[in-house]
Design a protein around this motif. Structure first.
Motif, mmCIF file in Angstrom:
data_model
loop_
_atom_site.group_PDB
_atom_site.id
_atom_site.type_symbol
_atom_site.label_atom_id
_atom_site.label_comp_id
_atom_site.label_asym_id
_atom_site.label_seq_id
_atom_site.Cartn_x
_atom_site.Cartn_y
_atom_site.Cartn_z
ATOM 1 N N TYR A 75 18.431 -19.279 -46.020
ATOM 2 C CA TYR A 75 19.364 -19.683 -47.065
ATOM 3 C C TYR A 75 20.119 -20.905 -46.585
ATOM 4 N N ASN A 76 20.089 -21.967 -47.390
ATOM 5 C CA ASN A 76 20.821 -23.191 -47.084
ATOM 6 C C ASN A 76 22.108 -23.174 -47.905
ATOM 7 N N LYS A 79 22.968 -26.442 -50.058
ATOM 8 C CA LYS A 79 22.182 -26.628 -51.281
ATOM 9 C C LYS A 79 22.192 -25.376 -52.163
ATOM 10 N N ASP A 80 22.702 -24.253 -51.626
ATOM 11 C CA ASP A 80 22.731 -22.966 -52.315
ATOM 12 C C ASP A 80 21.323 -22.566 -52.767
ATOM 13 N N LYS A 81 20.366 -22.677 -51.828
ATOM 14 C CA LYS A 81 18.972 -22.353 -52.125
ATOM 15 C C LYS A 81 18.395 -21.409 -51.093
ATOM 16 N N LYS A 83 14.818 -20.061 -49.426
ATOM 17 C CA LYS A 83 13.422 -20.426 -49.219
ATOM 18 C C LYS A 83 12.729 -19.254 -48.540
ATOM 19 N N ARG A 98 9.825 -15.880 -57.220
ATOM 20 C CA ARG A 98 10.892 -16.462 -58.040
ATOM 21 C C ARG A 98 12.017 -15.450 -58.246
ATOM 22 N N LYS A 101 13.831 -14.878 -54.812
ATOM 23 C CA LYS A 101 14.731 -15.962 -54.442
ATOM 24 C C LYS A 101 16.025 -15.897 -55.244
ATOM 25 N N ARG A 102 15.904 -15.657 -56.533
ATOM 26 C CA ARG A 102 17.079 -15.571 -57.397
ATOM 27 C C ARG A 102 17.969 -14.396 -56.986
ATOM 28 N N ARG A 105 19.655 -14.864 -53.507
ATOM 29 C CA ARG A 105 20.785 -15.780 -53.593
ATOM 30 C C ARG A 105 22.029 -15.044 -54.077
#
Length: 146
Positions: A75-76, A79-81, A83, A98, A101-102, A105
């Motif tokens: 988690y970055n 960038k709030d992303k 991977k 998908r 990941k959502r 987060r």
């Protein structure tokens, strides 16, 4: 049938994926461990997620109760992303990743605020995270004295 399998695998992965005792690691070298349970309609998954903040990113691995790695992700926070680095073959599909990941987060944001439960109403998935006690030197010493 395929949808039920997808939900079972998704919940298994998340169960392994999140949990630690205190707050989410946010400084270089900080670690956290979480016990996770993911419930779906007719099944549940449980396991442990280990996290490490390194190189400005939160790196995590989810392992089931048998010691098998289900997923590795990072988690970055800038960038709030999220991977997904590595995932078991049964979950390695774009539509599953998908959703993962959502949800990951959202889960990480919840953990940051001390919230250990998340419900995905669309897929009827409930995530419960129980903090684990930090590992201390005394616990790993096995009674040996220097």
């Amino acid at each position: 049938m395929l949808f039920k399998r997808f939900i079972c695998l998704l919940s298994f992965t998340f169960c392994l994926l999140l949990a630690e005792a205190q707050s989410l690691p946010s400084n270089e070298g900080e670690r956290a461990r979480y016990s996770v349970q993911i419930d779906v309609k007719k099944a549940y998954v449980s396991g442990i997620c280990g996290m490490l903040f390194e190189d400005g990113k939160l790196k995590a691995s989810v392992v089931n109760e048998f010691g098998l790695s289900a997923m590795d992700f990072e988690y970055n926070p800038q960038k709030d992303k999220v991977k997904i680095i590595n995932i078991i073959k049964k979950l390695d599909h774009w539509y599953i990743k998908r959703v993962l990941k959502r949800d990951l987060r959202i889960l990480l944001h919840n953990l940051e605020h001390g919230i250990y439960k998340h419900e995905n109403a669309k897929y009827e998935i409930t995530y419960i995270f129980q903090p684990l006690q930090p590992i201390t030197e005394e616990a790993t010493d096995n009674g040996n004295t220097n």
